[in-house]
Design an enzyme around this catalytic site. Sequence first.
Site, mmCIF file in Angstrom:
data_model
loop_
_atom_site.group_PDB
_atom_site.id
_atom_site.type_symbol
_atom_site.label_atom_id
_atom_site.label_comp_id
_atom_site.label_asym_id
_atom_site.label_seq_id
_atom_site.Cartn_x
_atom_site.Cartn_y
_atom_site.Cartn_z
ATOM 1 N N HIS A 471 0.417 3.315 8.155
ATOM 2 C CA HIS A 471 -0.758 3.236 9.026
ATOM 3 C C HIS A 471 -1.919 2.751 8.152
ATOM 4 C CE1 HIS A 471 1.447 6.577 11.450
ATOM 5 N NE2 HIS A 471 1.921 5.372 11.716
HETATM 6 C C1 LIG Z 1 8.317 2.081 10.235
HETATM 7 C C2 LIG Z 1 7.035 2.060 10.994
HETATM 8 C C3 LIG Z 1 6.862 2.913 12.074
HETATM 9 C C4 LIG Z 1 5.660 2.911 12.777
HETATM 10 N N1 LIG Z 1 5.541 3.750 13.855
HETATM 11 C C5 LIG Z 1 4.383 3.757 14.545
HETATM 12 C C6 LIG Z 1 4.247 4.572 15.707
HETATM 13 O O1 LIG Z 1 5.165 5.269 16.127
HETATM 14 N N2 LIG Z 1 3.059 4.541 16.371
HETATM 15 C C7 LIG Z 1 2.006 3.792 15.937
HETATM 16 O O2 LIG Z 1 0.938 3.860 16.553
HETATM 17 N N3 LIG Z 1 2.128 2.991 14.856
HETATM 18 C C8 LIG Z 1 3.282 2.947 14.159
HETATM 19 N N4 LIG Z 1 3.407 2.115 13.075
HETATM 20 C C9 LIG Z 1 2.259 1.252 12.718
HETATM 21 C C10 LIG Z 1 2.200 0.029 13.600
HETATM 22 O O3 LIG Z 1 3.360 -0.740 13.430
HETATM 23 C C11 LIG Z 1 0.950 -0.775 13.256
HETATM 24 O O4 LIG Z 1 -0.175 0.065 13.465
HETATM 25 C C12 LIG Z 1 0.775 -2.005 14.123
HETATM 26 O O5 LIG Z 1 1.883 -2.856 14.032
HETATM 27 C C13 LIG Z 1 -0.476 -2.763 13.678
HETATM 28 O O6 LIG Z 1 -0.632 -3.893 14.497
HETATM 29 P P1 LIG Z 1 -1.484 -5.137 13.972
HETATM 30 O O7 LIG Z 1 -1.353 -6.185 14.980
HETATM 31 O O8 LIG Z 1 -2.819 -4.657 13.573
HETATM 32 O O9 LIG Z 1 -0.757 -5.561 12.599
HETATM 33 P P2 LIG Z 1 0.694 -6.165 12.408
HETATM 34 O O10 LIG Z 1 1.596 -5.692 13.454
HETATM 35 O O11 LIG Z 1 1.063 -5.893 10.990
HETATM 36 O O12 LIG Z 1 0.467 -7.722 12.628
HETATM 37 C C14 LIG Z 1 -0.298 -8.485 11.723
HETATM 38 C C15 LIG Z 1 0.184 -9.920 11.798
HETATM 39 O O13 LIG Z 1 -0.631 -10.723 10.965
HETATM 40 C C16 LIG Z 1 0.185 -11.664 10.292
HETATM 41 N N5 LIG Z 1 -0.460 -12.095 9.055
HETATM 42 C C17 LIG Z 1 -0.598 -11.390 7.922
HETATM 43 N N6 LIG Z 1 -1.214 -12.147 6.988
HETATM 44 C C18 LIG Z 1 -1.489 -13.332 7.557
HETATM 45 C C19 LIG Z 1 -2.106 -14.514 7.099
HETATM 46 N N7 LIG Z 1 -2.605 -14.605 5.867
HETATM 47 N N8 LIG Z 1 -2.175 -15.585 7.930
HETATM 48 C C20 LIG Z 1 -1.659 -15.523 9.201
HETATM 49 N N9 LIG Z 1 -1.079 -14.393 9.684
HETATM 50 C C21 LIG Z 1 -0.999 -13.310 8.874
HETATM 51 C C22 LIG Z 1 1.459 -10.886 10.027
HETATM 52 O O14 LIG Z 1 2.526 -11.756 9.759
HETATM 53 C C23 LIG Z 1 1.619 -10.093 11.310
HETATM 54 O O15 LIG Z 1 2.369 -10.770 12.272
HETATM 55 C C24 LIG Z 1 4.608 2.062 12.372
HETATM 56 C C25 LIG Z 1 4.790 1.187 11.297
HETATM 57 C C26 LIG Z 1 5.988 1.175 10.613
HETATM 58 C C27 LIG Z 1 6.181 0.228 9.481
#
Ligand SMILES: Cc1cc2nc3c(=O)[nH]c(=O)nc-3n(C[C@H](O)[C@H](O)[C@H](O)COP(=O)(O)OP(=O)(O)OC[C@H]3O[C@@H](n4cnc5c(N)ncnc54)[C@H](O)[C@@H]3O)c2cc1C
Length: 542
Positions: A471
Amino acid sequence: MKSEAKSKKYDVVIVGSGVAGSLVAHSLVQRGISCLMLEAGARLDRGQLLDRFQNAAVKDTMAPYPSLKHAPHPIPSRPDDYLIQKGPDRYDSQYIRAVGGTTWHWAAAAWRLLPNDFRLKSTYGVGRDWGLAYDTLEPYYGKAEGTLGVSGDKNEDLGSPRSHPYPMGPIPLSYMDSTFSRELNRVGYKVVTEPVARNSQPFDGRPQCCGNNNCMPICPIGAQYSGDVHARKAEGAGTKLVPNAVADFIEVDALGKVSRVRYRDPSGTAQWAVGRYFVLAANGIETPKLLLLSRSVRTPKGVANSSDQVGRNLMDHPGTAMTFLVPKPLYPGRGPQEMTSIVNLRDGAFRKEFSAKKIHLSNQVDTNGITKELLAKNLYGKALDQKIKQLSLRRLRLDAFHEILPDPENRIVPSESLSDGLGIPRPEIHYRIGDYVRKSAQDTRSHFAKIAAAMGGEEAQFLDDFAPNSHLMGTTIMGTIGKDSVVNTDCQTHDHSNLFIASSAVFASAACVNPTLTIAALSLRLADHLHRKLKSKVSVGA
Ligand SMILES: Cc1cc2nc3c(=O)[nH]c(=O)nc-3n(C[C@H](O)[C@H](O)[C@H](O)COP(=O)(O)OP(=O)(O)OC[C@H]3O[C@@H](n4cnc5c(N)ncnc54)[C@H](O)[C@@H]3O)c2cc1C
Ligand code: SF4
């Protein structure tokens, strides 16, 4: 890669196609706003992910998700390959760089924060306030639940007031979870059914959960929400989505506005994305890294970093755990991997002294760990087989998430010496778990012991390792004062009026529950904000 993305000026350029970026894109494009979404990783196919998992020799949680040379991500079996740990404590959290992002692989726990989580400093004198009140975000929590598809029990008060019902009723508890709830509620704990972004009935074209317990690393049937759902929807509605496009520099013009973002394809070739507004949604590690990498004469400390807070205040939910044996088989492993949580330790005056926590019962079966343990005791053949069965049916595991406070010394910086396959600096992590968490973990241990006793448990084993929980919070922290925060309550950077952040990176407190529903709510609210700004000059195809 050809010129369309390069030459066209989009209303909104979004970096990252995880749940945050994809929700912003989908919400805007439906209302006639032109969007470009740059995604560092590749497109994934659920069937191929399943095959890769089934054929993997080491079946860890990231087994289906290859780490790409041009867009690497952390892998548990090779913890030092990407994130650089500078200690003193480890922060080897995981994330996925691919279209759809990290929610390909999650437990789908979909919690709202509590009102006090937004005002920790003014209520308990520790940490920070967000400047944003629960009541302001509440309608967007409802929208987020309706958009992702959250199943929850309307009869349970989780402490976060609601104006909308859950879109779906709860998934029925397993025998283990209902026994656990009954026994623990009897001795004064408050055990609730966890709200989850997992279908209890067919929803949004996806099937109902069939309980096959493979939620992490991949739900085979898509009953569990994942970010690719809205990446696809956004693309289908007209968003230009460019996979394998790694953003590595943000340019700021003489007026202090962001003018364009540079990105590279896997061969290293650079292109520029031009827009009116920019949203960084590359998660809590890659977003601050990108800002800090974007040093120039106009932005000598990096973009959006006049406060020197970018990359700082890194938070997670340091985890401790307990396993124990119950007297009779409770059959863990039936249904989704996580279903019930203890919530009465999430808030209270104790937060002046030590951290809040959420304790949940795991519904995974650690056959691998149990087998290794028994082999180490020289058990083989039939005796081994019998003992594995016996322990698998009776061993329970509880996990506690602790709230850590934002500390500017806990930070991510781009490495000065180590880089990835494109020559982009890798994230270097400096992380210390302080007394606020450690004191709480001692208290957690006494709760663990009470819980084991209430279940008639024996052979309790405690894991006090402060395991990371992926997280990724705090690194572009929200606040009302530009001198000590990066974004304001609209997720707009204080320094650049057309640059916004959609991510748990903006969280001003970690609270003790999983962050993604709050990320989704903030993203939908941000989309409305951008729409209001743009609606007088909508320019599809401009
Ligand atoms: C094993 C596991 C279990 C989890 N379980 C839970 C749960 O039960 N409940 C919960 O609330 N959360 C959970 N989480 C956390 C949750 O997955 C994240 O909070 C959520 O995915 C965040 O979403 P986001 O879109 O902010 O980031 P991300 O899903 O990480 O997406 C970010 C995106 O940005 C892209 N990116 C990165 N750098 C660049 C760049 N330089 N240029 C272009 N693109 C880029 C990445 O490739 C990615 O696709 C869990 C995480 C893990 C690993
Ligand atoms: S239990 Fe099975 S069907 Fe249900 S969400 Fe988990 S993996 Fe998907």
